[in-house]
Design a protein around this motif. Structure first.
Motif, PDB file in Angstrom:
ATOM      1  N   TYR A  57       6.405   3.409   1.113  1.00  0.00           N
ATOM      2  CA  TYR A  57       7.122   4.994   0.523  1.00  0.00           C
ATOM      3  C   TYR A  57       8.206   5.131   0.676  1.00  0.00           C
ATOM      4  O   TYR A  57       8.543   6.040   0.023  1.00  0.00           O
ATOM      5  N   ASP A  58       9.444   5.478   2.136  1.00  0.00           N
ATOM      6  CA  ASP A  58      10.433   5.433   2.426  1.00  0.00           C
ATOM      7  C   ASP A  58      10.832   4.936   0.677  1.00  0.00           C
ATOM      8  O   ASP A  58      12.540   5.667   0.530  1.00  0.00           O
ATOM      9  N   TYR A  59      10.963   3.441   0.473  1.00  0.00           N
ATOM     10  CA  TYR A  59      11.546   3.348  -0.485  1.00  0.00           C
ATOM     11  C   TYR A  59      11.591   3.126  -1.736  1.00  0.00           C
ATOM     12  O   TYR A  59      12.075   3.878  -2.558  1.00  0.00           O
ATOM     13  N   VAL A  60      10.097   4.168  -1.964  1.00  0.00           N
ATOM     14  CA  VAL A  60       9.881   4.030  -3.547  1.00  0.00           C
ATOM     15  C   VAL A  60      10.196   5.205  -3.425  1.00  0.00           C
ATOM     16  O   VAL A  60      10.715   6.742  -4.571  1.00  0.00           O
ATOM     17  N   VAL A  61      10.299   6.876  -2.840  1.00  0.00           N
ATOM     18  CA  VAL A  61       9.839   8.080  -2.913  1.00  0.00           C
ATOM     19  C   VAL A  61      11.514   8.435  -2.676  1.00  0.00           C
ATOM     20  O   VAL A  61      12.112   9.546  -3.033  1.00  0.00           O
ATOM     21  N   SER A  62      12.304   7.264  -1.497  1.00  0.00           N
ATOM     22  CA  SER A  62      13.551   7.765  -0.582  1.00  0.00           C
ATOM     23  C   SER A  62      14.916   7.656  -1.847  1.00  0.00           C
ATOM     24  O   SER A  62      16.099   7.694  -1.413  1.00  0.00           O
ATOM     25  N   GLU A  63      14.763   5.322  -1.665  1.00  0.00           N
ATOM     26  CA  GLU A  63      15.616   4.961  -1.891  1.00  0.00           C
ATOM     27  C   GLU A  63      15.810   4.264  -3.343  1.00  0.00           C
ATOM     28  O   GLU A  63      16.498   4.765  -4.017  1.00  0.00           O
ATOM     29  N   LEU A  64      14.406   4.661  -3.942  1.00  0.00           N
ATOM     30  CA  LEU A  64      14.703   3.728  -5.446  1.00  0.00           C
ATOM     31  C   LEU A  64      15.342   4.772  -6.472  1.00  0.00           C
ATOM     32  O   LEU A  64      15.652   4.235  -7.123  1.00  0.00           O
ATOM     33  N   PRO A  65      14.557   6.085  -5.674  1.00  0.00           N
ATOM     34  CA  PRO A  65      15.301   7.180  -7.341  1.00  0.00           C
ATOM     35  C   PRO A  65      16.861   6.915  -7.470  1.00  0.00           C
ATOM     36  O   PRO A  65      17.464   7.161  -9.063  1.00  0.00           O
ATOM     37  N   GLY A  66      17.454   7.097  -6.208  1.00  0.00           N
ATOM     38  CA  GLY A  66      18.804   6.791  -6.506  1.00  0.00           C
ATOM     39  C   GLY A  66      19.709   5.401  -6.993  1.00  0.00           C
ATOM     40  O   GLY A  66      20.874   5.638  -7.540  1.00  0.00           O
ATOM     41  N   PHE A 121       0.764  -1.210  -0.158  1.00  0.00           N
ATOM     42  CA  PHE A 121      -0.347   0.155   0.422  1.00  0.00           C
ATOM     43  C   PHE A 121       0.399   1.702   0.322  1.00  0.00           C
ATOM     44  O   PHE A 121       0.329   2.709   0.105  1.00  0.00           O
ATOM     45  N   TYR A 122       1.665   1.120  -0.041  1.00  0.00           N
ATOM     46  CA  TYR A 122       3.149   2.183  -0.354  1.00  0.00           C
ATOM     47  C   TYR A 122       3.278   3.469   0.948  1.00  0.00           C
ATOM     48  O   TYR A 122       3.104   4.343   0.359  1.00  0.00           O
ATOM     49  N   VAL A 123       3.161   2.256   2.239  1.00  0.00           N
ATOM     50  CA  VAL A 123       2.446   3.275   3.119  1.00  0.00           C
ATOM     51  C   VAL A 123       4.034   2.905   3.788  1.00  0.00           C
ATOM     52  O   VAL A 123       4.863   1.813   3.434  1.00  0.00           O
ATOM     53  N   ASN A 124       4.706   3.935   4.987  1.00  0.00           N
ATOM     54  CA  ASN A 124       5.182   3.303   6.279  1.00  0.00           C
ATOM     55  C   ASN A 124       4.488   2.945   7.972  1.00  0.00           C
ATOM     56  O   ASN A 124       4.271   3.963   8.081  1.00  0.00           O
ATOM     57  N   ALA A 125       4.569   1.678   7.060  1.00  0.00           N
ATOM     58  CA  ALA A 125       3.945   0.838   8.304  1.00  0.00           C
ATOM     59  C   ALA A 125       4.525   1.348   9.497  1.00  0.00           C
ATOM     60  O   ALA A 125       6.042   1.672  10.495  1.00  0.00           O
ATOM     61  N   THR A 126       4.285   1.233  10.845  1.00  0.00           N
ATOM     62  CA  THR A 126       3.831   1.911  12.370  1.00  0.00           C
ATOM     63  C   THR A 126       3.995   0.769  13.131  1.00  0.00           C
ATOM     64  O   THR A 126       4.377   1.313  14.273  1.00  0.00           O
ATOM     65  N   GLN A 127       2.855  -0.497  12.988  1.00  0.00           N
ATOM     66  CA  GLN A 127       2.576  -1.127  13.635  1.00  0.00           C
ATOM     67  C   GLN A 127       2.898  -2.509  13.615  1.00  0.00           C
ATOM     68  O   GLN A 127       4.350  -3.071  12.304  1.00  0.00           O
TER      69      GLN A 127
END
Length: 274
Positions: free
Chosen positions: A118-127, A102-108
């Motif tokens: 979410y972090d993977y797609v936005v912050s890690e994958l592009p680099g 679901f492209y979220v950062n799970a907290t539970q």
């Protein structure tokens, strides 16, 4: 593990590649595909897939490479969730766990250790992905179903990173539909404010969008009335003053036959904006 080349094929004058790497965001090995038209620096269109999918569904079924080569776009398609024997799962549920990040950062717990898509797609994958190609630095994002939800929410929260956004059959209001109640409730807990941060209908009113948005939705989609509810997003866009082209395509369902029928138009649309 560094970047591993799993496969490469010549395709419409360019190269279709599949890579794997060790992800810091998910703590797992992640795979993604890249199509490079091979014509020098090009914009990048990220594609996020839906429930039960991997990178392979879009890469093999959509026929997108032909149009990406024509318009000079690089295509990047990640997986939809972390994978691995140690990754928690709901094995008997297609709409939660592996294949349903679901492209979220799970907290539970126990999901928060690995389910940080979410972090993977936005912050890690592009680099990682863009190190394999020559880009112009311009990015767009699109997706199907759960991936349409991901594309819309990610773009709305990162307008400096993504200049264009479109979707096929997106889950536009997960806070108001059963798929979203299940996924957001278990990944994020009971706090509805946390849900709103991953809800495109809420986000477009709160943040707006400096551009237009394209959505294609099949009129015969079996999930339209209960899970997708496209008009909730069109109402929200109208309230926010955001230009939305919501196209109901007569007779089409939720399948990749639908995606393949209109992916060429979406790629041309992104190319015009990138």
């Amino acid at each position: 593990m560094g970047l591993e080349v799993l496969n490469q094929w010549k395709c419409f004058g360019g190269t279709q590649s599949v890579y794997a790497h060790a992800s810091e965001a998910t703590g797992t090995r992640m795979e993604f595909s890249v199509f490079d038209p091979g014509k020098g620096p090009a914009p990048v269109l990220y594609w996020l897939s839906g429930l039960t999918c991997t990178w392979e569904n879009f890469t093999a079924k959509a026929g997108a490479q032909r149009y990406a080569a024509e318009h000079g776009l690089i295509l990047v398609c990640p997986d939809t969730s972390p994978r691995g024997d140690d990754v928690p799962d709901a094995a008997d549920e297609y709409d939660f766990g592996k294949g349903a990040g679901f492209y979220v950062n799970a907290t539970q717990q126990p999901w928060s250790k690995n389910y940080c898509m979410y972090d993977y797609v936005v912050s890690e994958l592009p680099g990682v992905a863009e190190a394999t190609v020559e880009t112009t630095g311009q990015r767009g994002i699109s997706g199907h179903s759960m991936g349409g939800h991901g594309a819309l929410t990610i773009a709305l929260k990162n307008p400096d990173q993504y200049k264009s956004v479109s979707a096929f059959s997106p889950i536009v209001a997960p806070s108001q539909v059963p798929w979203g109640h299940k996924a957001l409730g278990r990944y994020l807990g009971d706090d509805r404010a946390a849900w709103a941060d991953y809800d495109a209908t809420e986000l477009v009113v709160a943040r707006g969008w400096n551009g237009d948005i394209l959505i294609d939705q099949g009129s015969k989609d079996q999930f339209l009335e209960e899970q997708l509810r496209s008009t909730l997003f069109s109402d929200a866009c109208a309230k926010a003053g955001v230009t939305l082209d919501l196209r109901f395509q007569e007779g089409y369902d939720h399948s990749y036959y639908f995606v393949a029928s209109f992916i060429g138009e979406h790629i041309a649309w992104h190319a015009a904006r990138l």
